[in-house]
Each structure stands twice: as C-alpha cells, then as structure tokens.
Design an enzyme around this catalytic site. Structure first.
Site, PDB file in Angstrom:
ATOM      1  N   ARG A  23      -5.172  12.499  -6.248  1.00 21.69           N
ATOM      2  CA  ARG A  23      -6.504  11.915  -6.083  1.00 21.69           C
ATOM      3  C   ARG A  23      -7.594  12.973  -6.172  1.00 21.69           C
ATOM      4  NH1 ARG A  23     -10.826  10.192  -3.446  1.00 21.69           N
ATOM      5  NH2 ARG A  23     -11.083   8.096  -2.595  1.00 21.69           N
ATOM      6  N   TYR A  36     -15.644 -10.698  -0.933  1.00 21.19           N
ATOM      7  CA  TYR A  36     -16.269  -9.399  -1.214  1.00 21.19           C
ATOM      8  C   TYR A  36     -17.538  -9.562  -2.045  1.00 21.19           C
ATOM      9  CZ  TYR A  36     -12.626  -6.444   0.754  1.00 21.19           C
ATOM     10  OH  TYR A  36     -11.781  -5.809   1.623  1.00 21.19           O
ATOM     11  N   ARG A  83      -2.488   6.351   0.397  1.00 18.02           N
ATOM     12  CA  ARG A  83      -2.610   6.324   1.850  1.00 18.02           C
ATOM     13  C   ARG A  83      -1.759   7.352   2.577  1.00 18.02           C
ATOM     14  NH1 ARG A  83      -3.752   0.351   4.313  1.00 18.02           N
ATOM     15  NH2 ARG A  83      -5.962   0.449   3.931  1.00 18.02           N
ATOM     16  N   ASP A 136      -6.877  -1.537  -7.736  1.00 19.03           N
ATOM     17  CA  ASP A 136      -7.459  -2.194  -6.558  1.00 19.03           C
ATOM     18  C   ASP A 136      -7.802  -3.629  -6.918  1.00 19.03           C
ATOM     19  OD1 ASP A 136      -8.411  -1.124  -3.727  1.00 19.03           O
ATOM     20  OD2 ASP A 136      -9.701  -2.787  -4.340  1.00 19.03           O
ATOM     21  N   ARG A 167       0.814  -1.214   0.000  1.00 17.97           N
ATOM     22  CA  ARG A 167       0.000   0.000   0.000  1.00 17.97           C
ATOM     23  C   ARG A 167       0.852   1.271   0.000  1.00 17.97           C
ATOM     24  NH1 ARG A 167      -5.173  -2.103   1.203  1.00 17.97           N
ATOM     25  NH2 ARG A 167      -5.997  -0.285   0.160  1.00 17.97           N
TER      26      ARG A 167
HETATM   27  O1  CP3 Z   1      -0.060  -1.281  -2.725  1.00 14.97           O
HETATM   28  C1  CP3 Z   1      -0.394  -0.253  -3.327  1.00 14.97           C
HETATM   29  O2  CP3 Z   1      -0.110   0.853  -2.885  1.00 14.97           O
HETATM   30  C2  CP3 Z   1      -1.097  -0.383  -4.651  1.00 14.97           C
HETATM   31  C3  CP3 Z   1      -2.482  -0.055  -4.662  1.00 14.97           C
HETATM   32  C4  CP3 Z   1      -3.487  -0.911  -3.906  1.00 14.97           C
HETATM   33  C5  CP3 Z   1      -4.726  -0.384  -3.471  1.00 14.97           C
HETATM   34  N1  CP3 Z   1      -5.470  -1.412  -2.966  1.00 14.97           N
HETATM   35  C6  CP3 Z   1      -5.149   1.026  -3.590  1.00 14.97           C
HETATM   36  C7  CP3 Z   1      -6.179   1.540  -2.681  1.00 14.97           C
HETATM   37  C8  CP3 Z   1      -3.476  -2.273  -3.589  1.00 14.97           C
HETATM   38  C9  CP3 Z   1      -2.383  -3.313  -3.776  1.00 14.97           C
HETATM   39  C10 CP3 Z   1      -4.733  -2.574  -3.002  1.00 14.97           C
HETATM   40  C11 CP3 Z   1      -5.119  -3.932  -2.587  1.00 14.97           C
HETATM   41  C12 CP3 Z   1      -6.329  -4.134  -1.815  1.00 14.97           C
HETATM   42  N2  CP3 Z   1      -7.545  -3.475  -1.910  1.00 14.97           N
HETATM   43  C13 CP3 Z   1      -6.497  -5.175  -0.859  1.00 14.97           C
HETATM   44  C14 CP3 Z   1      -5.449  -6.223  -0.537  1.00 14.97           C
HETATM   45  C15 CP3 Z   1      -4.406  -5.728   0.370  1.00 14.97           C
HETATM   46  C16 CP3 Z   1      -4.826  -5.514   1.796  1.00 14.97           C
HETATM   47  O3  CP3 Z   1      -4.727  -4.380   2.242  1.00 14.97           O
HETATM   48  O4  CP3 Z   1      -5.236  -6.482   2.448  1.00 14.97           O
HETATM   49  C17 CP3 Z   1      -7.804  -5.075  -0.345  1.00 14.97           C
HETATM   50  C18 CP3 Z   1      -8.398  -5.952   0.707  1.00 14.97           C
HETATM   51  C19 CP3 Z   1      -8.458  -3.993  -1.022  1.00 14.97           C
HETATM   52  C20 CP3 Z   1      -9.859  -3.532  -0.866  1.00 14.97           C
HETATM   53  C21 CP3 Z   1      -9.950  -2.118  -0.477  1.00 14.97           C
HETATM   54  N3  CP3 Z   1      -9.594  -1.041  -1.268  1.00 14.97           N
HETATM   55  C22 CP3 Z   1     -10.408  -1.585   0.762  1.00 14.97           C
HETATM   56  C23 CP3 Z   1     -10.880  -2.426   1.933  1.00 14.97           C
HETATM   57  C24 CP3 Z   1     -10.331  -0.182   0.693  1.00 14.97           C
HETATM   58  C25 CP3 Z   1     -10.808   0.853   1.693  1.00 14.97           C
HETATM   59  C26 CP3 Z   1      -9.914   1.028   2.827  1.00 14.97           C
HETATM   60  C27 CP3 Z   1      -8.438   1.330   2.486  1.00 14.97           C
HETATM   61  O5  CP3 Z   1      -8.054   2.481   2.453  1.00 14.97           O
HETATM   62  O6  CP3 Z   1      -7.728   0.368   2.260  1.00 14.97           O
HETATM   63  C28 CP3 Z   1      -9.759   0.133  -0.569  1.00 14.97           C
HETATM   64  C29 CP3 Z   1      -9.463   1.487  -1.075  1.00 14.97           C
HETATM   65  C30 CP3 Z   1      -8.103   1.777  -1.558  1.00 14.97           C
HETATM   66  N4  CP3 Z   1      -7.390   0.977  -2.410  1.00 14.97           N
HETATM   67  C31 CP3 Z   1      -7.311   2.933  -1.267  1.00 14.97           C
HETATM   68  C32 CP3 Z   1      -6.112   2.793  -1.973  1.00 14.97           C
HETATM   69  C33 CP3 Z   1      -4.971   3.752  -2.032  1.00 14.97           C
HETATM   70  C34 CP3 Z   1      -7.748   4.108  -0.389  1.00 14.97           C
HETATM   71  C35 CP3 Z   1      -8.782   4.875  -1.135  1.00 14.97           C
HETATM   72  C36 CP3 Z   1      -8.624   6.377  -1.097  1.00 14.97           C
HETATM   73  O7  CP3 Z   1      -7.714   6.935  -1.704  1.00 14.97           O
HETATM   74  O8  CP3 Z   1      -9.531   6.958  -0.520  1.00 14.97           O
END
Ligand code: CP3
Length: 339
Positions: free
Chosen positions: A38, A151, A29, A75, A25
């Site tokens: 964003r 999901y 973030r 994602d 991540r």
């Molecule tokens: O690693 C990286 O930085 C690459 C980008 C990436 C995102 N999601 C961007 C994202 C990756 C590899 C993921 C994977 C992901 N997404 C997983 C597996 C990894 C893990 O954390 O267990 C899962 C379960 C998700 C599902 C998901 N996406 C959730 C539950 C959420 C909301 C909460 C959060 O912030 O994680 C997301 C949103 C998301 N995906 C964000 C980002 C940068 C935050 C959204 C924002 O910018 O508001």
C-alpha cells in the site's frame, strides 16, 4: 482444473473432505505485507486503481494465511464513483463523498455504469487469476444496492443512517429510481468480474441492520434478488447481509447458493430456516481472534460442530479488525483446516 476448489464444492452443496475457510477483509488490514504494498501507492484510491498492486495484495492471504479462496482487492465504493459520485478515503476516518444524492436531478444525473468503467478492477482480476495459477478460486464482490445508496446519500459512514432512511420515507419513488440504477450498474459490473475470471461472487449488505423487515424487503432484498437472478446462472453467489437476522426467512427465496451470517445468529436456527437449500457461511465474532490460542481452537471446533462439515464455509461474522494479530488469524485458519 483447481488444485483446491473445496469452497466451490461447498457453495454448490457438493460433498467436501473438510470445511473450507476464508476471511472477510483478508486482503488488507492485518498483514504487514499489505501495508508495504500500500505504501507504494499515493493513496487508497490510487492503490485500488492500480491492477498490479491490487493483484499483489489479493494473492498475499493465499500465500501467507493459507485460505481456501482469494477475494479481489477493491472496494464497494468503486460503483458510486463509476456512476458519477467520486469518493475519497480519509485516513483513520473512512469514505467521504463531496457530492451526495439529495434531489431528483442528482438521481437523474447518475449514470448506469458498465464493466468498462471499472476496467482497473477487471484487469486486477485477470492478473490475480494468472498469479493464483488455479491454486484456489477467486471471489469477486460488490456492495448491495441499499448499502451503496446509503453511502451515496449520507456521503460517509453513519451511526444511524438517518439521512438515507429519511430519503426512503420522504422520497420513496426517487429512492427506487436510484436503487434501480445502482442495481443495473452492479449487475453489469459483476458480469464483467465473472467474464474476467471471478469464480464466485459475494454481495455485501453492510447496513442491512438499520432497516426494519418491511423496508428491508422493499428497498434492499428486491434489488439483491435481481442481482442473484442475473448472476447465479453464471457462478455461485453469496449474500451477506449484516445484522439482518429479521430477514433470514425472506432470504430463503433468493436465487443464491450461500448465505453469510453475522455472529448474532445461532447456527442451529439458521440451519432450521434454510434446511439443505443453502450453504451457510460465517459466523465467528472477529473479536474472538483477540483470545488466546486455546480459546480460538475451542471456538473453531464449536463452529464446525454447530454448522456441520457439509454445506458450510467457515468465516467471520464481519470483516477482520485491523489490530488483529496475524499469527492468531493463521492459527484459526489452521484449526479449521485440521478439523
Ligand atoms: O475482503 C477483502 O479483503 C477485499 C477487499 C475489500 C475492501 N473493502 C478493501 C478495503 C472489501 C471486500 C471491502 C468491502 C467494503 N468496503 C465494505 C463491505 C464489507 C464490510 O466491511 O462491511 C464496506 C462497508 C466498505 C467501505 C469502506 N472501505 C470503509 C468503511 C473503509 C474505511 C474503514 C476500513 O478500513 O474498513 C474502507 C477502506 C478499505 N477498504 C480498506 C481496505 C483494505 C482500508 C484502507 C486502508 O488500507 O487504509
């Protein structure tokens, strides 16, 4: 060809002069630069679907944090959408699916996606490869079929995943049908990522830990194994199954190069299990980055001492938390690189 490809060397088990490091991540973030990019998109989904913006935030951690690999900004939930179950990302809450998998018809309606359905990710990879200009490799990724299925059934995150688990107990054959469709879609998608330039692939099984060992073997590892078989002849593959300490022995037979470990796993025990057959990745507690710099430095040294410098990729045991201080993250990365 690359200015820095130590992560590929480490994944393949070749000798490296220092331990490579990237952070789950890292794209998003914690960086103010991420939030600035964003804010130019209407919402998260539009952001993910915009290859130019996705490319920008993919490259940011390489420029700002100095990590040894980029990971494509996307994602794991793009797969359910491509298969016919669109999602929303609700601010401060997370993903939400209007339609979920309940009946046989729901599973029958799922389409098997191909890479063309996710052309915006493919394009983002192509742009990112250009922007990276061979400085470091690019990691592609997808969710593991079990996590994606969770999901699709739950329609959102969950504490217990009881709906998804109930599905396994009450409709196991139908669960396998859905998992198979997800797996085929994921293989098509990941092959497309590799063709577009992804240098390695990580499979995220974020909800591995809600299953017991037997169900994990039957409903998750079986499908991860199919993905490894299809992708590992092409590029190094990493499997990260969170909270799956009970499955480590089973994971030895996966055709992958690297096993990602969460922070509950003892490095020495993991080495004993995998011997020299796999590279290990992980496993710092993301909360460790809230500590002072002296503690962070000690922890970085401990990780390298515990895992060794070869066949090891430094990383966290799960993704960065949004309120982590960027300077401490950078400090941690520098500590690893200096050892
Ligand atoms: O690693 C990286 O930085 C690459 C980008 C990436 C995102 N999601 C961007 C994202 C990756 C590899 C993921 C994977 C992901 N997404 C997983 C597996 C990894 C893990 O954390 O267990 C899962 C379960 C998700 C599902 C998901 N996406 C959730 C539950 C959420 C909301 C909460 C959060 O912030 O994680 C997301 C949103 C998301 N995906 C964000 C980002 C940068 C935050 C959204 C924002 O910018 O508001």
């Amino acid at each position: 060809m690359y200015k820095n490809d130590i992560i590929l060397k480490a994944a393949k088990g070749e000798a490296v002069e220092r331990v490579p490091v990237w952070l789950m991540r890292q794209a998003g973030r914690i960086l103010p630069e991420y939030r600035a990019t964003r804010s130019r998109a209407k919402n998260f989904i539009e952001f993910v679907k915009n290859p130019e913006l996705a490319c920008e935030v993919t490259v940011q951690p390489v420029d700002i944090l100095g990590v040894d690999a980029a990971i494509i900004f996307s994602d794991i939930l793009v797969i359910p959408e491509a298969m016919g179950l669109p999602y929303q990302m609700i601010e401060a809450k997370g993903p939400y699916f209007e339609n979920t998998l309940v009946t046989e018809q729901d599973v029958a309606k799922l389409r098997i996606a191909d890479a063309g359905d996710l052309d915006y990710v493919i394009r983002a990879i192509q742009l990112s490869k250009k922007a990276l200009d061979n400085r470091v490799p690019l990691i592609g990724f997808a969710g593991a079929p079990w996590t994606i299925f969770s999901y699709m059934v739950e329609g959102s995150g969950s504490k217990t995943f009881s709906k998804a688990k109930k599905f396994l107990y009450t409709q196991p054959a139908l669960a396998h049908q859905a998992l198979e469709k997800i797996t085929l879609s994921t293989i098509n998608y990941l092959k497309g990522q590799v063709a577009a330039g992804a240098d390695m692939i990580q499979v995220f099984d974020s909800w591995a830990g809600v299953l017991g060992p037997e169900q994990y073997r039957e409903f998750s590892l079986k499908y991860i194994s199919m993905i490894c078989d299809a992708l590992s002849p092409l590029v190094p593959v990493t499997v990260f199954a969170k909270d799956a300490h009970f499955a480590l022995h089973d994971m030895k037979s996966l055709k992958c190069n690297t096993i990602g470990l969460d922070w509950t796993i003892n490095p020495g025990e993991a080495r004993t299990i995998f011997g020299n057959t796999k590279t290990l990745q992980g496993n710092a507690d993301p909360c460790m980055l809230y500590a002072d710099t002296k503690t962070i430095e000690q922890e970085a040294k401990k990780m390298i001492a515990a895992f060794g410098k070869q066949r090891y990729i430094a990383n966290l045991g799960h993704g960065l938390y949004p309120d982590t201080d960027k300077e401490r993250v950078k400090f941690f990365i520098d500590c690893i690189k200096q050892n």
